[in-house]
Motif scaffolding. Sequence first.
Motif, PDB file in Angstrom:
ATOM      1  N   THR A  28       2.263  -2.214   4.734  1.00 31.86           N
ATOM      2  CA  THR A  28       1.136  -1.377   4.346  1.00 31.86           C
ATOM      3  C   THR A  28       1.677  -0.119   3.692  1.00 31.86           C
ATOM      4  O   THR A  28       2.796   0.304   3.972  1.00 31.86           O
ATOM      5  CB  THR A  28       0.258  -0.975   5.557  1.00 31.86           C
ATOM      6  N   SER A  32      -2.554   0.601  -0.012  1.00 30.04           N
ATOM      7  CA  SER A  32      -2.602  -0.857  -0.137  1.00 30.04           C
ATOM      8  C   SER A  32      -2.142  -1.588   1.121  1.00 30.04           C
ATOM      9  O   SER A  32      -1.353  -1.061   1.900  1.00 30.04           O
ATOM     10  CB  SER A  32      -1.701  -1.306  -1.294  1.00 30.04           C
ATOM     11  N   HIS A  34      -0.211  -5.164   1.870  1.00 29.68           N
ATOM     12  CA  HIS A  34       0.604  -6.154   1.175  1.00 29.68           C
ATOM     13  C   HIS A  34       0.582  -7.471   1.956  1.00 29.68           C
ATOM     14  O   HIS A  34       0.783  -7.471   3.170  1.00 29.68           O
ATOM     15  CB  HIS A  34       2.041  -5.647   1.035  1.00 29.68           C
ATOM     16  N   TYR A  49       2.846 -13.336  -3.303  1.00 27.48           N
ATOM     17  CA  TYR A  49       2.574 -12.039  -2.688  1.00 27.48           C
ATOM     18  C   TYR A  49       1.474 -11.337  -3.468  1.00 27.48           C
ATOM     19  O   TYR A  49       1.374 -11.480  -4.687  1.00 27.48           O
ATOM     20  CB  TYR A  49       3.851 -11.186  -2.697  1.00 27.48           C
ATOM     21  N   ARG A  51      -1.482  -7.660  -3.198  1.00 33.00           N
ATOM     22  CA  ARG A  51      -1.925  -6.440  -2.524  1.00 33.00           C
ATOM     23  C   ARG A  51      -3.430  -6.318  -2.664  1.00 33.00           C
ATOM     24  O   ARG A  51      -4.027  -6.812  -3.620  1.00 33.00           O
ATOM     25  CB  ARG A  51      -1.297  -5.202  -3.178  1.00 33.00           C
TER      26      ARG A  51
END
Length: 89
Positions: A28, A32, A34, A49, A51
Motif C-alpha cells: 500500500t 494506492s 497494490h 500486477y 493498483r
Amino acid sequence: MKINLDKKFMINELDLPYTAIFDEITDTSRWSIHHRIIFPYQGKFYEAYYREGATEMQDESPWEYDETVECTEVELKEVKVKKWVIKED
C-alpha cells in the motif's frame, strides 16, 4: 514465459481483475493499493500486477494509463516454509 495482453480488448474481455482466481494485496502507499492477481488464459495461468485508489477520493483504476499489461506464466506448486513460532513447554 511473458505475454502482453492488450488492455482495450483482452483485459476487458477477460474482465480482469474481477474474474481472477487469486488476488492479494502486495503493498500500500499513500494513495494506492497494490495487487497481484492470478488468472487463466488459453489453458495456462498468468500473474499480473495492478493498483487501485486507496480511498473513495482516489480515482485510480487498474492499468489506467497502460496500453498493454505484462503477464508472466505461473504454476501452482507446493512450497514448504520455515518460520519462527512460540516454543511450547
